[in-house]
Design a protein around this motif. Structure first.
Motif, PDB file in Angstrom:
ATOM      1  N   UNK A  76       0.615  -1.250  -0.083  1.00  0.00           N
ATOM      2  CA  UNK A  76      -0.263  -0.209  -0.217  1.00  0.00           C
ATOM      3  C   UNK A  76       1.283   1.183  -0.063  1.00  0.00           C
ATOM      4  N   UNK A  77       1.773   0.534   0.717  1.00  0.00           N
ATOM      5  CA  UNK A  77       2.729   2.236   1.061  1.00  0.00           C
ATOM      6  C   UNK A  77       3.854   2.535  -0.074  1.00  0.00           C
ATOM      7  N   UNK A  78       4.342   1.012  -1.262  1.00  0.00           N
ATOM      8  CA  UNK A  78       4.472   1.702  -2.608  1.00  0.00           C
ATOM      9  C   UNK A  78       3.413   2.369  -3.427  1.00  0.00           C
ATOM     10  N   UNK A  79       2.469   2.242  -3.976  1.00  0.00           N
ATOM     11  CA  UNK A  79       1.264   2.156  -4.590  1.00  0.00           C
ATOM     12  C   UNK A  79       1.339   3.737  -4.415  1.00  0.00           C
ATOM     13  N   UNK A  80       0.374   4.434  -2.983  1.00  0.00           N
ATOM     14  CA  UNK A  80       0.649   5.107  -2.532  1.00  0.00           C
ATOM     15  C   UNK A  80       1.875   6.438  -2.946  1.00  0.00           C
ATOM     16  N   UNK A  81       2.822   5.407  -2.206  1.00  0.00           N
ATOM     17  CA  UNK A  81       4.516   6.838  -2.823  1.00  0.00           C
ATOM     18  C   UNK A  81       4.343   7.061  -3.870  1.00  0.00           C
ATOM     19  N   UNK A  82       4.046   6.240  -4.790  1.00  0.00           N
ATOM     20  CA  UNK A  82       4.521   6.151  -6.234  1.00  0.00           C
ATOM     21  C   UNK A  82       4.287   7.104  -6.894  1.00  0.00           C
ATOM     22  N   UNK A  83       2.222   7.494  -7.019  1.00  0.00           N
ATOM     23  CA  UNK A  83       1.437   8.000  -6.705  1.00  0.00           C
ATOM     24  C   UNK A  83       1.255   9.448  -6.349  1.00  0.00           C
ATOM     25  N   UNK A  84       1.719   9.430  -5.233  1.00  0.00           N
ATOM     26  CA  UNK A  84       2.077  10.160  -4.259  1.00  0.00           C
ATOM     27  C   UNK A  84       3.430  11.448  -4.805  1.00  0.00           C
TER      28      UNK A  84
END
Length: 261
Positions: A76-84
């Motif tokens: 979840x952190x990875x997806x959120x971070x890439x978008x962020x």
């Protein structure tokens, strides 16, 4: 750099770290006002760039403890971070093109809004075992990506870690418990802070000696905050409300001082 500036920078870093240790986030939103009004950084943009580097470094240090405790949802952190990161890169470039006084005014208004939102009662998320898998991707990705993009843009534009936005964003997108959202958010804070810091560093808008002092003070402040937070664990709600009041007060001061006369 004189002794007064060194002391102010160490004190600002310690205060930011203390807040992070006590309430698990929000210290980064104080970094820019502290650099401008306490340390005396003359350029708003230089304050933003310097704060971004320090915030990213402190978030990485805090992440270690949460990761060891198993409180990080890495996918979840990875997806959120890439978008962020995509949002932060856009936000940072736009932020550098905005007049410093106007940026401070907008920052102050954001602080007031965030402080007010922190006073709202939180509901415990009912999904402690949330996982990003092939089965859940259809539900989680349409939530994680747009929220991550929006939060990242705000983080880059204002030069903040965004933990106070990332935590509720993760809870909204995945319904994970607050303690997992705090741990997971540190991955995103590190990534967004690094993206914003790189953008400002390439433009020569990072004061590296001040950054080192902020990080040094932040380490000491975080350790003290965690220790104090354990003693005052039963009063965490009171601490969070008190911090919200401080954010509103500082935001009001920043906004009023930035108004054109």
């Amino acid at each position: 750099m004189d002794a007064a500036t060194i002391g102010a920078a160490l004190g600002a870093g310690a205060l930011i770290g203390l807040v992070l240790g006590l309430v698990g986030g929000g210290g980064s939103i104080l970094a820019v006002p502290l650099l401008v009004y306490l340390v005396g950084v003359g350029s708003t943009h230089a304050a933003i760039g310097t704060a971004a580097v320090a915030v990213s470094a402190n978030a990485l240090a805090s992440l270690i403890g949460h990761a060891r405790g198993g409180r990080v949802k890495w996918r979840c952190a990875g997806v959120f971070a890439i978008a962020g990161i995509a949002g932060a890169a856009l936000g940072a470039e736009l932020g550098k093109s905005v007049d410093g006084q106007r940026l401070l005014l907008l920052f102050g208004l954001l602080m007031i809004a965030v402080g007010l939102s922190m006073l709202r009662p939180r509901r415990t998320a009912p999904a402690p075992d949330v996982r990003l898998t092939r089965e859940s991707a259809g539900v989680l990705l349409p939530r994680l990506v747009p929220i991550g993009l929006t939060v990242g843009f705000a983080a880059g534009f204002f030069g903040i870690g965004g933990g106070f936005l990332i935590v509720p964003g993760l809870v909204l997108a995945t319904r994970m418990p607050l303690n997992f959202a705090i741990g997971t958010s540190l991955v995103v804070v590190s990534a967004l802070g690094a993206t914003t810091a790189l953008s400002y560093a390439l433009s020569g808008l990072v004061n590296w000696p001040l950054t080192a002092l902020l990080i040094a003070g932040g380490v000491a402040g975080t350790m003290a905050g965690i220790a104090l937070g354990r003693r005052l664990g039963a009063r965490k709600g009171l601490l969070e409300r008190g911090f919200a009041g401080i954010v509103i007060a500082v935001g009001s001061y920043v906004s009023l001082s930035s108004l054109p006369y």
